[in-house]
Scaffold this motif. Structure first.
Motif, short mmCIF file in Angstrom:
data_model
loop_
_atom_site.label_atom_id
_atom_site.label_comp_id
_atom_site.label_asym_id
_atom_site.label_seq_id
_atom_site.Cartn_x
_atom_site.Cartn_y
_atom_site.Cartn_z
N ILE A 157 0.83 -1.20 0.00
CA ILE A 157 0.00 0.00 0.00
C ILE A 157 0.86 1.25 0.00
O ILE A 157 0.61 2.20 -0.73
CB ILE A 157 -0.97 0.00 1.21
CG1 ILE A 157 -1.99 -1.11 1.05
CG2 ILE A 157 -1.66 1.36 1.35
CD1 ILE A 157 -2.88 -1.30 2.25
N ILE A 158 1.93 1.24 0.80
CA ILE A 158 2.84 2.38 0.85
C ILE A 158 3.46 2.62 -0.52
O ILE A 158 3.54 3.76 -0.98
CB ILE A 158 3.92 2.18 1.92
CG1 ILE A 158 3.29 2.22 3.31
CG2 ILE A 158 5.02 3.24 1.80
CD1 ILE A 158 4.22 1.84 4.43
N GLU A 159 3.87 1.56 -1.18
CA GLU A 159 4.46 1.70 -2.51
C GLU A 159 3.44 2.23 -3.51
O GLU A 159 3.77 3.04 -4.37
CB GLU A 159 5.04 0.36 -2.99
CG GLU A 159 6.28 -0.06 -2.24
CD GLU A 159 7.40 0.98 -2.31
OE1 GLU A 159 7.64 1.56 -3.38
OE2 GLU A 159 8.02 1.21 -1.26
N GLN A 160 2.18 1.79 -3.40
CA GLN A 160 1.13 2.30 -4.29
C GLN A 160 0.91 3.79 -4.07
O GLN A 160 0.75 4.54 -5.02
CB GLN A 160 -0.17 1.54 -4.07
CG GLN A 160 -0.16 0.14 -4.61
CD GLN A 160 -1.45 -0.61 -4.28
OE1 GLN A 160 -2.20 -0.21 -3.40
NE2 GLN A 160 -1.68 -1.69 -4.99
N VAL A 161 0.90 4.19 -2.81
CA VAL A 161 0.70 5.61 -2.49
C VAL A 161 1.86 6.42 -3.05
O VAL A 161 1.66 7.46 -3.68
CB VAL A 161 0.57 5.82 -0.97
CG1 VAL A 161 0.65 7.29 -0.60
CG2 VAL A 161 -0.74 5.22 -0.47
N LYS A 162 3.08 5.94 -2.83
CA LYS A 162 4.26 6.65 -3.34
C LYS A 162 4.22 6.75 -4.86
O LYS A 162 4.47 7.81 -5.43
CB LYS A 162 5.54 5.96 -2.90
CG LYS A 162 5.88 6.17 -1.45
CD LYS A 162 7.20 5.50 -1.12
CE LYS A 162 7.57 5.67 0.33
NZ LYS A 162 8.82 4.97 0.66
N LYS A 163 3.87 5.65 -5.53
CA LYS A 163 3.83 5.64 -6.99
C LYS A 163 2.76 6.60 -7.51
O LYS A 163 3.01 7.39 -8.42
CB LYS A 163 3.54 4.22 -7.49
CG LYS A 163 3.54 4.10 -8.99
CD LYS A 163 3.29 2.66 -9.43
CE LYS A 163 3.26 2.56 -10.93
NZ LYS A 163 3.00 1.20 -11.39
N GLN A 192 -5.24 9.04 0.23
CA GLN A 192 -3.89 8.50 0.08
C GLN A 192 -2.99 8.91 1.25
O GLN A 192 -2.24 8.10 1.77
CB GLN A 192 -3.26 8.96 -1.23
CG GLN A 192 -3.90 8.37 -2.46
CD GLN A 192 -3.42 9.05 -3.73
OE1 GLN A 192 -3.18 10.26 -3.75
NE2 GLN A 192 -3.28 8.28 -4.79
N CYS A 193 -3.10 10.17 1.65
CA CYS A 193 -2.28 10.67 2.74
C CYS A 193 -2.63 9.98 4.05
O CYS A 193 -1.75 9.59 4.82
CB CYS A 193 -2.43 12.19 2.86
SG CYS A 193 -1.30 12.92 4.06
N ALA A 194 -3.91 9.81 4.31
CA ALA A 194 -4.35 9.13 5.53
C ALA A 194 -3.84 7.68 5.54
O ALA A 194 -3.35 7.20 6.56
CB ALA A 194 -5.86 9.16 5.64
N ALA A 195 -3.91 7.02 4.39
CA ALA A 195 -3.39 5.64 4.31
C ALA A 195 -1.89 5.63 4.56
O ALA A 195 -1.38 4.77 5.28
CB ALA A 195 -3.72 5.04 2.95
N PHE A 196 -1.18 6.58 3.98
CA PHE A 196 0.27 6.67 4.15
C PHE A 196 0.63 6.88 5.62
O PHE A 196 1.57 6.26 6.14
CB PHE A 196 0.82 7.81 3.29
CG PHE A 196 2.30 8.00 3.41
CD1 PHE A 196 3.18 7.12 2.81
CD2 PHE A 196 2.83 9.07 4.12
CE1 PHE A 196 4.55 7.29 2.92
CE2 PHE A 196 4.19 9.25 4.24
CZ PHE A 196 5.06 8.36 3.63
N LEU A 197 -0.12 7.73 6.31
CA LEU A 197 0.14 8.03 7.72
C LEU A 197 -0.49 7.02 8.67
O LEU A 197 -0.28 7.09 9.88
CB LEU A 197 -0.37 9.44 8.05
CG LEU A 197 0.34 10.59 7.36
CD1 LEU A 197 -0.39 11.90 7.64
CD2 LEU A 197 1.80 10.67 7.79
N GLN A 198 -1.28 6.12 8.13
CA GLN A 198 -1.98 5.10 8.91
C GLN A 198 -2.93 5.74 9.93
O GLN A 198 -2.94 5.37 11.11
CB GLN A 198 -1.00 4.16 9.59
CG GLN A 198 -0.14 3.41 8.61
CD GLN A 198 0.84 2.46 9.30
OE1 GLN A 198 0.82 2.29 10.50
NE2 GLN A 198 1.68 1.82 8.51
N ILE A 199 -3.70 6.72 9.48
CA ILE A 199 -4.70 7.38 10.32
C ILE A 199 -6.02 7.42 9.55
O ILE A 199 -6.06 7.16 8.35
CB ILE A 199 -4.27 8.81 10.72
CG1 ILE A 199 -4.10 9.70 9.48
CG2 ILE A 199 -3.01 8.79 11.57
CD1 ILE A 199 -3.81 11.16 9.78
#
Length: 72
Positions: free
Chosen positions: A5-11, A24-31
């Motif tokens: 998931i982190i790689e998908q967000v970064k891509k 995407q930002c919330a998923a990246f920050l896990q919030i």
């Protein structure tokens, strides 16, 4: 959160000028997305407005997550 998931967000962020949607930002920050909106309204997280859309710059968010003494 899985590394996938982190790689998908970064891509996705790199493909869109490093800008992430709130989801995407919330998923990246896990919030939760609602937590992100509260942080934004309190001025606790860097964000940008693109037209009427809210976006978060990946590099700014990564820098923001670092301890203050490690920031550039």
């Amino acid at each position: 959160m899985s590394l996938r998931i982190i790689e998908q967000v970064k891509k996705a962020a790199v493909q869109d000028s490093r800008l992430m949607t709130p989801e995407q930002c919330a998923a990246f920050l896990q919030i939760e997305v609602n937590t992100l909106y509260v942080m934004k309204s309190q001025g606790r997280i860097p964000y940008r407005k693109v037209g009427h859309s809210l976006r978060f710059d990946l590099e700014e968010i990564v820098e923001w997550t670092k301890p203050k003494d490690e920031r550039l």
